[in-house]
Design a protein around this motif. Sequence first.
Motif, PDB file in Angstrom:
ATOM      1  N   LEU A 146     -40.160  86.163  99.285  1.00 52.00           N
ATOM      2  CA  LEU A 146     -38.915  86.651 100.606  1.00 52.00           C
ATOM      3  C   LEU A 146     -39.817  86.708 101.676  1.00 52.00           C
ATOM      4  CD1 LEU A 146     -35.981  86.170 100.891  1.00 52.00           C
ATOM      5  CD2 LEU A 146     -36.011  88.770 100.907  1.00 52.00           C
ATOM      6  N   PHE A 147     -39.536  85.807 102.712  1.00 53.54           N
ATOM      7  CA  PHE A 147     -40.386  85.944 103.986  1.00 53.54           C
ATOM      8  C   PHE A 147     -39.663  86.744 105.020  1.00 53.54           C
ATOM      9  CE2 PHE A 147     -42.246  84.656 108.218  1.00 53.54           C
ATOM     10  CZ  PHE A 147     -43.527  84.893 107.724  1.00 53.54           C
ATOM     11  N   ALA A 148     -38.450  86.534 105.205  1.00 46.85           N
ATOM     12  CA  ALA A 148     -37.615  87.177 106.193  1.00 46.85           C
ATOM     13  C   ALA A 148     -36.113  86.597 105.909  1.00 46.85           C
ATOM     14  CB  ALA A 148     -37.904  86.756 107.410  1.00 46.85           C
ATOM     15  N   THR A 149     -35.227  87.417 106.624  1.00 47.85           N
ATOM     16  CA  THR A 149     -33.863  87.204 106.471  1.00 47.85           C
ATOM     17  C   THR A 149     -33.473  86.694 107.972  1.00 47.85           C
ATOM     18  OG1 THR A 149     -33.375  88.884 104.670  1.00 47.85           O
ATOM     19  CG2 THR A 149     -31.515  87.926 106.098  1.00 47.85           C
ATOM     20  N   GLN A 150     -33.064  85.445 107.754  1.00 49.68           N
ATOM     21  CA  GLN A 150     -32.639  84.879 109.183  1.00 49.68           C
ATOM     22  C   GLN A 150     -31.357  85.173 109.909  1.00 49.68           C
ATOM     23  OE1 GLN A 150     -34.454  80.610 108.661  1.00 49.68           O
ATOM     24  NE2 GLN A 150     -33.879  81.016 106.637  1.00 49.68           N
ATOM     25  N   ALA A 151     -31.248  84.741 111.131  1.00 45.64           N
ATOM     26  CA  ALA A 151     -30.169  85.322 111.885  1.00 45.64           C
ATOM     27  C   ALA A 151     -28.727  84.988 111.322  1.00 45.64           C
ATOM     28  CB  ALA A 151     -30.149  84.835 113.184  1.00 45.64           C
ATOM     29  N   ASP A 152     -28.726  84.079 110.374  1.00 43.51           N
ATOM     30  CA  ASP A 152     -27.305  83.842 110.009  1.00 43.51           C
ATOM     31  C   ASP A 152     -27.236  84.250 108.578  1.00 43.51           C
ATOM     32  OD1 ASP A 152     -29.076  82.194 108.547  1.00 43.51           O
ATOM     33  OD2 ASP A 152     -28.231  80.563 108.902  1.00 43.51           O
ATOM     34  N   GLY A 153     -28.242  85.064 108.082  1.00 48.68           N
ATOM     35  CA  GLY A 153     -28.179  85.846 106.984  1.00 48.68           C
ATOM     36  C   GLY A 153     -28.907  85.268 105.852  1.00 48.68           C
ATOM     37  N   ARG A 154     -29.292  83.553 106.011  1.00 46.61           N
ATOM     38  CA  ARG A 154     -29.711  83.205 104.966  1.00 46.61           C
ATOM     39  C   ARG A 154     -31.289  83.482 104.773  1.00 46.61           C
ATOM     40  NH1 ARG A 154     -29.588  77.489 107.528  1.00 46.61           N
ATOM     41  NH2 ARG A 154     -31.462  76.936 106.138  1.00 46.61           N
ATOM     42  N   PRO A 155     -31.724  83.680 103.686  1.00 45.37           N
ATOM     43  CA  PRO A 155     -32.986  84.201 103.330  1.00 45.37           C
ATOM     44  C   PRO A 155     -34.188  82.858 103.616  1.00 45.37           C
ATOM     45  CG  PRO A 155     -32.052  83.427 101.282  1.00 45.37           C
ATOM     46  CD  PRO A 155     -31.076  83.431 102.524  1.00 45.37           C
ATOM     47  N   LEU A 156     -35.276  83.186 103.927  1.00 51.33           N
ATOM     48  CA  LEU A 156     -36.365  82.302 104.320  1.00 51.33           C
ATOM     49  C   LEU A 156     -37.441  82.843 103.334  1.00 51.33           C
ATOM     50  CD1 LEU A 156     -37.854  80.189 105.809  1.00 51.33           C
ATOM     51  CD2 LEU A 156     -38.599  81.982 107.480  1.00 51.33           C
ATOM     52  N   TRP A 157     -37.771  81.741 102.499  1.00 44.58           N
ATOM     53  CA  TRP A 157     -38.661  82.088 101.559  1.00 44.58           C
ATOM     54  C   TRP A 157     -39.967  81.281 102.051  1.00 44.58           C
ATOM     55  CZ3 TRP A 157     -37.925  84.946  97.104  1.00 44.58           C
ATOM     56  CH2 TRP A 157     -36.837  85.096  96.749  1.00 44.58           C
ATOM     57  N   SER A 158     -41.219  81.893 101.321  1.00 45.64           N
ATOM     58  CA  SER A 158     -42.498  81.351 101.682  1.00 45.64           C
ATOM     59  C   SER A 158     -43.311  81.218 100.404  1.00 45.64           C
ATOM     60  CB  SER A 158     -43.425  82.371 102.630  1.00 45.64           C
ATOM     61  OG  SER A 158     -44.560  82.199 102.491  1.00 45.64           O
ATOM     62  N   THR A 159     -44.051  80.138 100.378  1.00 48.43           N
ATOM     63  CA  THR A 159     -45.002  79.952  99.237  1.00 48.43           C
ATOM     64  C   THR A 159     -46.019  81.116  99.297  1.00 48.43           C
ATOM     65  OG1 THR A 159     -46.678  78.607 100.467  1.00 48.43           O
ATOM     66  CG2 THR A 159     -44.787  77.537  99.021  1.00 48.43           C
ATOM     67  N   THR A 160     -46.632  81.441  97.973  1.00 45.22           N
ATOM     68  CA  THR A 160     -47.394  82.291  98.179  1.00 45.22           C
ATOM     69  C   THR A 160     -48.584  81.972  96.742  1.00 45.22           C
ATOM     70  OG1 THR A 160     -47.972  84.720  97.733  1.00 45.22           O
ATOM     71  CG2 THR A 160     -46.064  83.756  96.526  1.00 45.22           C
ATOM     72  N   SER A 161     -49.533  82.473  96.838  1.00 42.91           N
ATOM     73  CA  SER A 161     -50.643  82.343  95.605  1.00 42.91           C
ATOM     74  C   SER A 161     -50.643  83.719  94.608  1.00 42.91           C
ATOM     75  CB  SER A 161     -52.100  82.139  96.109  1.00 42.91           C
ATOM     76  OG  SER A 161     -51.975  81.132  97.269  1.00 42.91           O
ATOM     77  N   ASP A 162     -49.859  84.816  95.314  1.00 41.10           N
ATOM     78  CA  ASP A 162     -49.752  86.176  94.637  1.00 41.10           C
ATOM     79  C   ASP A 162     -48.762  85.621  93.448  1.00 41.10           C
ATOM     80  OD1 ASP A 162     -51.848  86.996  96.308  1.00 41.10           O
ATOM     81  OD2 ASP A 162     -50.157  87.837  97.432  1.00 41.10           O
ATOM     82  N   ASP A 163     -48.510  86.945  93.134  1.00 41.95           N
ATOM     83  CA  ASP A 163     -47.674  86.665  91.833  1.00 41.95           C
ATOM     84  C   ASP A 163     -46.134  86.362  92.019  1.00 41.95           C
ATOM     85  OD1 ASP A 163     -49.513  87.924  90.049  1.00 41.95           O
ATOM     86  OD2 ASP A 163     -48.612  89.946  90.397  1.00 41.95           O
ATOM     87  N   GLY A 164     -45.579  86.491  93.289  1.00 42.52           N
ATOM     88  CA  GLY A 164     -44.589  85.930  93.695  1.00 42.52           C
ATOM     89  C   GLY A 164     -43.203  86.827  93.087  1.00 42.52           C
ATOM     90  N   ASP A 165     -42.072  86.365  93.666  1.00 40.50           N
ATOM     91  CA  ASP A 165     -40.984  86.910  93.146  1.00 40.50           C
ATOM     92  C   ASP A 165     -40.166  86.014  92.137  1.00 40.50           C
ATOM     93  OD1 ASP A 165     -38.347  87.966  93.045  1.00 40.50           O
ATOM     94  OD2 ASP A 165     -37.859  87.987  95.023  1.00 40.50           O
ATOM     95  N   PRO A 166     -39.953  86.646  90.726  1.00 38.93           N
ATOM     96  CA  PRO A 166     -39.334  85.982  89.766  1.00 38.93           C
ATOM     97  C   PRO A 166     -37.884  85.554  90.053  1.00 38.93           C
ATOM     98  CG  PRO A 166     -39.642  88.367  89.343  1.00 38.93           C
ATOM     99  CD  PRO A 166     -40.196  88.196  90.772  1.00 38.93           C
ATOM    100  N   GLY A 167     -37.309  86.223  90.798  1.00 41.34           N
ATOM    101  CA  GLY A 167     -35.922  85.926  91.230  1.00 41.34           C
ATOM    102  C   GLY A 167     -35.852  84.690  92.425  1.00 41.34           C
ATOM    103  N   ALA A 168     -36.696  84.212  92.569  1.00 39.71           N
ATOM    104  CA  ALA A 168     -36.818  83.026  93.771  1.00 39.71           C
ATOM    105  C   ALA A 168     -36.110  81.884  93.338  1.00 39.71           C
ATOM    106  CB  ALA A 168     -38.163  82.782  94.235  1.00 39.71           C
ATOM    107  N   PRO A 169     -35.367  81.248  94.052  1.00 41.85           N
ATOM    108  CA  PRO A 169     -34.738  80.271  93.826  1.00 41.85           C
ATOM    109  C   PRO A 169     -35.730  78.969  93.501  1.00 41.85           C
ATOM    110  CG  PRO A 169     -34.398  80.295  96.041  1.00 41.85           C
ATOM    111  CD  PRO A 169     -35.153  81.629  95.543  1.00 41.85           C
ATOM    112  N   PRO A 170     -35.070  77.799  92.705  1.00 46.48           N
ATOM    113  CA  PRO A 170     -36.121  76.629  92.704  1.00 46.48           C
ATOM    114  C   PRO A 170     -36.220  75.835  94.108  1.00 46.48           C
ATOM    115  CG  PRO A 170     -33.868  76.336  91.777  1.00 46.48           C
ATOM    116  CD  PRO A 170     -33.830  77.751  92.118  1.00 46.48           C
ATOM    117  N   PHE A 171     -37.385  75.496  94.001  1.00 45.50           N
ATOM    118  CA  PHE A 171     -37.686  74.570  95.346  1.00 45.50           C
ATOM    119  C   PHE A 171     -38.329  73.442  94.775  1.00 45.50           C
ATOM    120  CE2 PHE A 171     -37.823  78.891  97.198  1.00 45.50           C
ATOM    121  CZ  PHE A 171     -36.974  78.618  98.261  1.00 45.50           C
ATOM    122  N   GLY A 172     -38.600  72.322  95.675  1.00 44.49           N
ATOM    123  CA  GLY A 172     -38.957  71.055  95.344  1.00 44.49           C
ATOM    124  C   GLY A 172     -38.107  70.191  94.266  1.00 44.49           C
TER     125      GLY A 172
END
Length: 675
Positions: free
Chosen positions: A362-388
């Motif tokens: 999770l990178f940030a929460t945007q003004a409208d409340g929508r979460p902004l996600w970022s890719t990472t090479s670390d472990d990452g958040d298991p709760g992240a939604p699917p992308f791609g």
Amino acid sequence: MILSVQRRVHDAIAEAIRQRFGMPDVPPFAVEVPPTRAMGDLAVPVAFQLARTLRKAPRAIAQELAQAVGRTPGVARVEAAPNGYLNLYLDRLAFLVPRIRQQVQPDRAPTEKTIVEHTAINPNKAAHVGHLRNATLGDTLVRALRFRGTPVETQNYIDDMGVQVADIIVGFRELERRTMDEVRQIADSTRFDYYCWDLYSKVSGWNEGDKSRLAVRAAVLHDLEHGGNDTAAMGAFIVDRIVRTHLKTMARLNIGYDLLTYEGDILRLHFWTHAFETLKAQGAVFLQTEGKLAGCWVMRIEDGSAKASAERRDDVEPATDDDESREKVIVRSNGVVTYVGKDLANQFWKFGLLGLDFRYRLFATQADGRPLWSTTSDDGDPGAPPFGHAARIFNVIDSRQMYLQALLSQALRTLGHPTEAENSIHFSYEMVGLSHATARELGYETAAESEEAKKPFVEVAGRKGLGVKIDDLLDLLTAKASAEVARRNPEFTPGDCERVGAQIAVAAIRYFMLKYSRGKLIVFDIEEALSFEGETGPYLQYAVVRANNILNKLQEREGLSEADVLAVLDQTPADEMLGQGDSLEPGEDTLWALVFEASRLDEVVEQVVRSLEFSALAKYTFGLAQTFNAFYHRYPILNEERVDRKRWRAAGVAYVRAQLTRALDLMGIEVPGRM
RNA sequence: GCGCCCGUAGCUCAGUUGGAUAGAGCGGCAGGCUUCGAACCUGUAGGCCGGGGGUUCGAGUCCCUCCGGGCGCGCCA
């Protein structure tokens, strides 16, 4: 919303053609909107198309069809025009009442997941007007797709490993001799993107001063790619801070994202290595052994653009390897992959064809409340939604990169993915230049007799520090609008003025970016962009604000809410809407013409998504606002004495307001309460 | 040289998969605020749709060609 009616009319006429003329295969034909309401609400020119095969005059065909079309729900009558058009008149009340009551939702097109990638600004300096066009077009596409029910994922690609970032690091290290702590301090105490804007142009000059200095940059690039060193740490810090300034700038424009994809993660997670194996295995790339490209892995460039290849026919002899069949380097002879290679891997991933996935945080929460996600090479958040895993991809990127975007489709085709190749869409648009006047205002003088002075515009060049920064432009527009708001609304607090001024500024600038068709080079001129009159965003907002006022006053003066008005329509004589009133004319300027036009939004959105031509949405909305302005100037609403007319007009105003608000929302423009 | 884009009113631009009398904004001229806000509205002037061929019942729109302008074509991204 009118699409469902058009579809029904189309099917009814197709059926009539089959029955009457015994044609099993009806050729495709259009259902249009005639120039004026006097000619009907919908028109079909199919008689012209059938004239040849049926060996009959269009007029005769139209007349037969007018007879043959059975009773169609929602259609009051069908007429054959003398010239051969088939004109249809809608059952106005049946069409309108459910729409005015918002009981007719836009048709949901059955669509698959779509990725829109836009913005993708090099994270080494402030965003400028060139980036503005990209982000505005991209964001509007996202909104249009969502409007019609398409699931969209918005991605913003961050080139954190590129030459431009390396240059900024060189600037801090070599030119300014800064430590990491000092850079951090600068970032905390300045407008960091502006600071880097100036630094970047200094570095560019420094690089040009002595070509041997490029070795410094090369060393930085090397350290960036390998990571785990001070250079990479400084790079990561700078990129993070600049990306956040870009996101802030875009947030001012109501532009948000779902995912930031970092080039660094593509490398660290070995996306390229994986894609490379596939490309080699399928013979899409090969190792060149001779000539000047000896030692490079290259891709052969198919002749012709993406368009030409799409139109290719099997019966055409493929252009024999004429002169030098051109090759694009994918991996350099020193083993370093090019930008194209990384882009290929990214594109495969977007379609779910790579067989690897990023990790996400999770990178940030945007003004409208929508979460902004970022890719990472670390472990990452298991709760992240699917992308791609998209079925269609739009890459919003200016026409200068057409050639490279065509390579993406070509690679997909070579790898046996023709559908994905077809759905890999380069949303191309022309660049933004600066007018000479604006360049001069920015302190950029061109010598009177130079080549540059003869050109029709001055090219934006981050390298030279030449460009209009988006934040500067927004500040300028906001100040101007706020002052005007304060003048017109003495009771407003400074905070109110600022807030509404900002909304007006966004309207002005987003509309300005959308009103030109994408194939047109925009010569950006500050004076022009600062206008609030005529065909501008603020004009559109003003029309809606006026509609709001009328409905608010109706509530205040008579205690009638919009819902109250809509509720009694069934019991209200509809002479006004049916055009049966004494002073009413059949053609334009009528209430029916106004609300009918307002209903066409969904049709316009379909057209816009099909053609990727957002100027059509801009012009439609402007035209609707214009029609509305003319209407309420001509026909009183609050002061209308006949209660039936008043109700229908008020209902019409409510509907137009709703549709205008939706249209503006599609363009990312908010409507202030007052302005 | 090859590829892509642009050329429409004085200026900036729209013009739907070819369709009904080529439109808008700005600027010009002439009007309209004690009425629902003049960031508005009404009227008016202004166009061999870059030139020339072709396809079609029909071309600003499609094809060819020429002219003028812009952008690409790198072991940059």
